[in-house]
Scaffold this motif. Structure first.
Motif: not given
Length: 50
Positions: A22-41
């Motif tokens: 499941a973690l190797s799927q690109p849409p999920l990784m893009i979604f998790l990256s966006v959420i992580g970036l928002l939390l970091l900002m």
């Protein structure tokens, strides 16, 4: 005629897919990256600008 005997069950051809698949799927990784970036900002904004 169809063979309806149940003497031998066929072996499953596919292995069950787990969390790493499941973690190797690109849409999920893009979604998790966006959420992580928002939390970091948000954390950087709270720490340095407030």
């Amino acid at each position: 005629m169809l063979d309806t005997s149940r003497e031998q069950t066929p072996a499953p051809t596919e292995e069950p897919r787990g969390c790493l698949f499941a973690l190797s799927q690109p849409p999920l990784m893009i979604f998790l990256s966006v959420i992580g970036l928002l939390l970091l900002m948000a954390s950087v904004h709270d720490l340095f600008l407030l």
